[in-house]
Design an enzyme around this catalytic site. Structure first.
Site, PDB file in Angstrom:
ATOM      1  N   ASP A 288      -0.224   5.056   0.934  1.00 22.33           N
ATOM      2  CA  ASP A 288      -0.467   6.114   1.916  1.00 22.33           C
ATOM      3  C   ASP A 288      -0.431   5.578   3.341  1.00 22.33           C
ATOM      4  OD1 ASP A 288      -0.852   7.983  -0.170  1.00 22.33           O
ATOM      5  OD2 ASP A 288      -2.892   7.211  -0.451  1.00 22.33           O
TER       6      ASP A 288
ATOM      7  N   ASP B 272      -1.305  -0.266   6.097  1.00 26.47           N
ATOM      8  CA  ASP B 272      -1.620   0.374   7.375  1.00 26.47           C
ATOM      9  C   ASP B 272      -3.095   0.298   7.727  1.00 26.47           C
ATOM     10  OD1 ASP B 272      -2.972   3.481   6.977  1.00 26.47           O
ATOM     11  OD2 ASP B 272      -2.257   2.397   5.218  1.00 26.47           O
TER      12      ASP B 272
ATOM     13  N   ASP C  75       0.862  -1.166   0.000  1.00 24.51           N
ATOM     14  CA  ASP C  75       0.000   0.000   0.000  1.00 24.51           C
ATOM     15  C   ASP C  75       0.910   1.231   0.000  1.00 24.51           C
ATOM     16  OD1 ASP C  75      -2.454   1.480   0.266  1.00 24.51           O
ATOM     17  OD2 ASP C  75      -1.982   1.738   2.389  1.00 24.51           O
TER      18      ASP C  75
END
Length: 226
Positions: A10, A187, A8
């Site tokens: 961001d 996250d 991922d």
């Protein structure tokens, strides 16, 4: 056998949100109405963090400014955005993590819900050739034409990340079974579907919801940005 390493973007490789920062940048340039756009941008971000994002509505919101300006203006702004909002946030810890997998010969890709206009130069800055992101539509499907404000295909969000990753693997003549080890670093609890698909999910700088899931399932937790 080559392994697969998916990341991922961001708050995983970046300690910030590239899409939210692009919105803030547009506000600073006067390209969008300051108060209403900033307020909506923040509201959508909070919905994402809470796991209740209306993805089609969000895409209509964030892609609309691309349709208002010619490509050369957008590209010039993006260059400035990279200098001001992204490059200062590319941290050595993230580069070192990527290098672990690149040096091992792993097939690496960024898999992000953020659109590819925003993220393609970021992937390039990280030295990642393969990017799976939400694709903005262009007039006449000409990749160099003006953006329409719509998107094409499946957004790479939640279960859509599985759909898009499998389509990408297929384009390379590969499937999940071609990899003994498949990693996914994220996250966000929004990414649990893809994390469940791989055999090495890594909760990276996890939000509160993902941290709880990772602890319950005994997934590794990586605090990349101390």
């Amino acid at each position: 056998m080559t392994n697969l390493a998916l990341f991922d973007l961001d708050h995983t490789l970046l300690p910030t949100d590239s899409d939210k920062e692009w919105g803030r940048f547009l506000v600073r340039q006067g390209a969008v109405e300051r108060d209403s756009y900033a307020q909506a941008n923040e509201a959508f971000y909070q919905d994402y963090r809470a796991g209740r994002l209306d993805m089609p509505a969000y895409l209509r919101f964030c892609l609309a400014p691309l349709a208002r300006y010619p490509r050369d203006q957008l590209d010039a702004w993006h260059t400035q955005y990279m200098e001001e909002s992204i490059l200062p946030h590319i941290r050595p810890e993230a580069l070192e993590l990527l290098d672990v997998h690149r040096n091992a010969g792993d097939l690496c890709a960024i898999v992000t819900a953020t659109n590819t206009f925003v993220t393609r130069p970021i992937a390039k800055a990280f030295g990642i050739d393969h990017l799976i992101g939400t694709e903005p539509a262009t007039a006449g499907d000409d990749p160099n034409a003006r953006y329409t404000g719509e998107y094409v295909g499946t957004p790479s969000f939640r279960e859509g990340k599985i759909t898009r990753t499998e389509a990408w693997l297929s384009s390379l003549g590969k499937t999940w079974s071609d990899f003994d080890h498949a990693f996914f670093y994220s996250d966000s609890a929004n990414d649990v579907p893809l994390m469940e698909k791989v055999n090495h999910p890594v909760a990276t700088n996890p939000d509160e919801a993902l941290r709880g899931i990772a602890l319950a399932r005994r997934w590794p937790i990586l605090e990349l940005f101390q």
